[in-house]
Motif scaffolding. Sequence first.
Motif, PDB file in Angstrom:
ATOM      1  N   ASN A 117      62.974  47.835   7.044  1.00 54.81           N
ATOM      2  CA  ASN A 117      62.365  48.610   5.968  1.00 54.81           C
ATOM      3  C   ASN A 117      62.812  50.071   5.988  1.00 54.81           C
ATOM      4  OD1 ASN A 117      61.045  46.356   5.050  1.00 54.81           O
ATOM      5  ND2 ASN A 117      58.985  47.108   5.440  1.00 54.81           N
ATOM      6  N   LEU A 118      62.927  50.633   7.169  1.00 52.34           N
ATOM      7  CA  LEU A 118      63.366  52.025   7.260  1.00 52.34           C
ATOM      8  C   LEU A 118      64.833  52.170   6.849  1.00 52.34           C
ATOM      9  CD1 LEU A 118      61.570  53.105  10.560  1.00 52.34           C
ATOM     10  CD2 LEU A 118      60.955  53.704   8.209  1.00 52.34           C
ATOM     11  N   LEU A 140      66.351  50.225   4.619  1.00 49.08           N
ATOM     12  CA  LEU A 140      66.342  50.125   3.155  1.00 49.08           C
ATOM     13  C   LEU A 140      65.808  51.403   2.522  1.00 49.08           C
ATOM     14  CD1 LEU A 140      65.046  46.456   2.678  1.00 49.08           C
ATOM     15  CD2 LEU A 140      67.381  47.289   2.371  1.00 49.08           C
ATOM     16  N   LEU A 141      64.816  52.019   3.159  1.00 53.95           N
ATOM     17  CA  LEU A 141      64.294  53.286   2.647  1.00 53.95           C
ATOM     18  C   LEU A 141      65.376  54.360   2.641  1.00 53.95           C
ATOM     19  CD1 LEU A 141      61.891  55.085   1.755  1.00 53.95           C
ATOM     20  CD2 LEU A 141      61.427  55.461   4.198  1.00 53.95           C
ATOM     21  N   ARG A 161      66.983  51.484  -1.295  1.00 56.09           N
ATOM     22  CA  ARG A 161      66.908  50.105  -1.823  1.00 56.09           C
ATOM     23  C   ARG A 161      65.663  49.394  -1.308  1.00 56.09           C
ATOM     24  NH1 ARG A 161      70.917  47.647  -4.457  1.00 56.09           N
ATOM     25  NH2 ARG A 161      69.077  46.451  -5.104  1.00 56.09           N
ATOM     26  N   LEU A 162      64.540  50.076  -1.345  1.00 57.36           N
ATOM     27  CA  LEU A 162      63.300  49.462  -0.879  1.00 57.36           C
ATOM     28  C   LEU A 162      62.892  48.278  -1.742  1.00 57.36           C
ATOM     29  CD1 LEU A 162      61.504  50.088   1.518  1.00 57.36           C
ATOM     30  CD2 LEU A 162      60.050  51.471   0.036  1.00 57.36           C
ATOM     31  N   ASP A 163      63.512  48.153  -2.918  1.00 54.18           N
ATOM     32  CA  ASP A 163      63.230  46.995  -3.764  1.00 54.18           C
ATOM     33  C   ASP A 163      63.690  45.690  -3.134  1.00 54.18           C
ATOM     34  OD1 ASP A 163      65.845  48.316  -4.294  1.00 54.18           O
ATOM     35  OD2 ASP A 163      66.170  46.529  -5.530  1.00 54.18           O
ATOM     36  N   ALA A 180      63.065  44.942   0.000  1.00 51.38           N
ATOM     37  CA  ALA A 180      62.254  44.741   1.202  1.00 51.38           C
ATOM     38  C   ALA A 180      61.609  43.357   1.252  1.00 51.38           C
ATOM     39  CB  ALA A 180      61.178  45.824   1.287  1.00 51.38           C
ATOM     40  N   GLN A 204      57.682  57.230  -0.843  1.00 52.88           N
ATOM     41  CA  GLN A 204      57.994  55.868  -0.399  1.00 52.88           C
ATOM     42  C   GLN A 204      57.937  55.750   1.122  1.00 52.88           C
ATOM     43  OE1 GLN A 204      61.707  54.600  -2.307  1.00 52.88           O
ATOM     44  NE2 GLN A 204      60.457  53.269  -3.598  1.00 52.88           N
ATOM     45  N   ALA A 205      58.247  56.825   1.842  1.00 52.05           N
ATOM     46  CA  ALA A 205      58.134  56.780   3.297  1.00 52.05           C
ATOM     47  C   ALA A 205      56.684  56.555   3.712  1.00 52.05           C
ATOM     48  CB  ALA A 205      58.669  58.073   3.906  1.00 52.05           C
ATOM     49  N   VAL A 216      55.849  52.884   3.261  1.00 54.16           N
ATOM     50  CA  VAL A 216      56.353  52.046   4.352  1.00 54.16           C
ATOM     51  C   VAL A 216      55.475  52.188   5.591  1.00 54.16           C
ATOM     52  CG1 VAL A 216      58.268  51.724   5.953  1.00 54.16           C
ATOM     53  CG2 VAL A 216      58.718  52.019   3.516  1.00 54.16           C
ATOM     54  N   PHE A 234      56.899  48.279  -3.637  1.00 51.69           N
ATOM     55  CA  PHE A 234      58.161  48.692  -3.029  1.00 51.69           C
ATOM     56  C   PHE A 234      59.224  48.973  -4.087  1.00 51.69           C
ATOM     57  CE2 PHE A 234      57.587  46.711   1.459  1.00 51.69           C
ATOM     58  CZ  PHE A 234      56.849  47.821   1.838  1.00 51.69           C
TER      59      PHE A 234
END
Length: 573
Positions: free
Chosen positions: A45-46, A48-49, A53-55, A57, A389-390, A393, A428
């Motif tokens: 996840n981190l 992708l963050l 691209r957190l989408d 996840a 967004q961080a 997560v 996300f």
Amino acid sequence: MSSTTHRPPRPPARLPFAGTLRLGRPSPIWFKPALSVVAAVAPPNLILLALGRLDLAMYTMAGSLCALYAHNRPYAARARALAWVVLGMTGGLAVALLTASLTSNAVVLVTVGGLLAAAQKTLCDATRVGPPGNIVLTFISSASLFVPQTLEQIPGHLALALAAGAWAWLIGMAPGLARPHGPERRATAQALSAVAAYAAAHPGHQAAAPAGAQDGHDARARADAAAAVHAAWQTLLWARDSEPRRALRRLLVRAEVALAAPADTDPERLRAWARRLRGTGTVPRPDDLVDDGELLGLDATLAVGEPPLWRRLGPLAPLAVRTALGCALAGYVSLALGIGRPYWALVTAASLYQANVTLTWSRGLQRVVGNLVGVLAFAALVPLAHLHQAALVLVCLALNFGAEALISRNYWLGSVCVTPMALLITEFARFQDAGELITERVVDTLVGALVGFAAAVAVTNRRAGDRLGQALTAAERAREDVARLLADPRPQPRPAPDALEPVRRSLAAALVHLRTTADAAAGEWWQRALPEERVMAVEQAGHRTLAATARRQGLLARTAARDTSTEAEATRP
């Protein structure tokens, strides 16, 4: 005669309320899945963050959540189990993504989701994969059905899930480097503690209690202790042979002796062994069971594997139909109400189904209470999660930890963390209206619980009584086999250990299976009256036979002599 007499169907049992929400003790290893899931979810996840691209996840979490499984298995067996979980998770995800790429018809998507949920429930129960069971698999596959998808995107998304699953596999195996026999030691310690509790509650160790209350408590405590011992043997069966494993086998034999003759047992001695096993020192060696000759015949008994998978699937057919029907109907009702995420109702229904209707009701009540409190927690957390967004997560990681830390105390308490986590995962890709999410989640929870339970009531499980009859017959035959050897008129002092030990082990396993089957059948509705008196008589006769077997093998005599010697040493000036 009683076995052939026609008995009318039993009416529904009283549905439990108060005890359903009572908090229990946390699991001794609650921190293992809690830390494992954080370690498995955080790096993907981190990354992708950082990539923006957190989408994506959802696809990495499909693999990362596999770290929740198989914490009770020895590491050799855990390696295989985790690999199969990763493959099963990826397979369900592949079916969901393929379906989503081929159609956007919501009815078709819900139907596929219901069938997937039934397949996942049946396979998880048949393979005894353990907690969290099918629900994580169903959550991922059902949610993925409603994510827009193209055929070209599927390979990349599956690759993300497999990569995260490989990382979860490494996380699950890592503790074996420091404590390679940890799962076996814990299982043996739990068995010793359960037997010690049973022995301490026995009339021989405390003041007399009312006969009826004492009999009921004694039977339940004995069944719990026998189940713990049986589970420990199964854990050792999964493990590779080694000297520590053989030492643990000696302790389990000692636990079985104590279970057979609780009045002749020192509960504190069993508890002391259990405490030492929970540490990191050497495995204690009971002085009265140091000879490997006492374990003759045990290897042959343990080498007998479980029935083939297809035979374990048969009795689960009613449960599979309940799951498919309940999940699909819950999704259809959600669609009819205009809810945009019918998979929440589907997953709620899938989470309900347990071994019988009464347990399904209890799980439904826990699910509803946990979800309703959980949406309040989401309302409190969403301002923090929407800061960045961080923050989103990090809040999800905290909820992952909280869910696993709390769920062993009661399912509803874990759901208080699972619900806001599931709601935040939908954000996300982009932040959404919190009020709409809360409303839809509450409606879908109620729809899933009501429709799911209605399906459990509608799909009767008449086979439960038949399986109880089969379990009774198996237990009676196992007891007769042991009694036949005990009655052997030959002049030797006792039957050869390699002849007596396998049938004794079969009887112990048959009694555990009988109690499990009887408990499951007792919670089913609208079936013929159960032979409860016969079950009690068979259990009592079986445990008396196990005690006679321990005496014939000479184990009780040596144990008593050893305990007397220990007391003499302690009182010598």
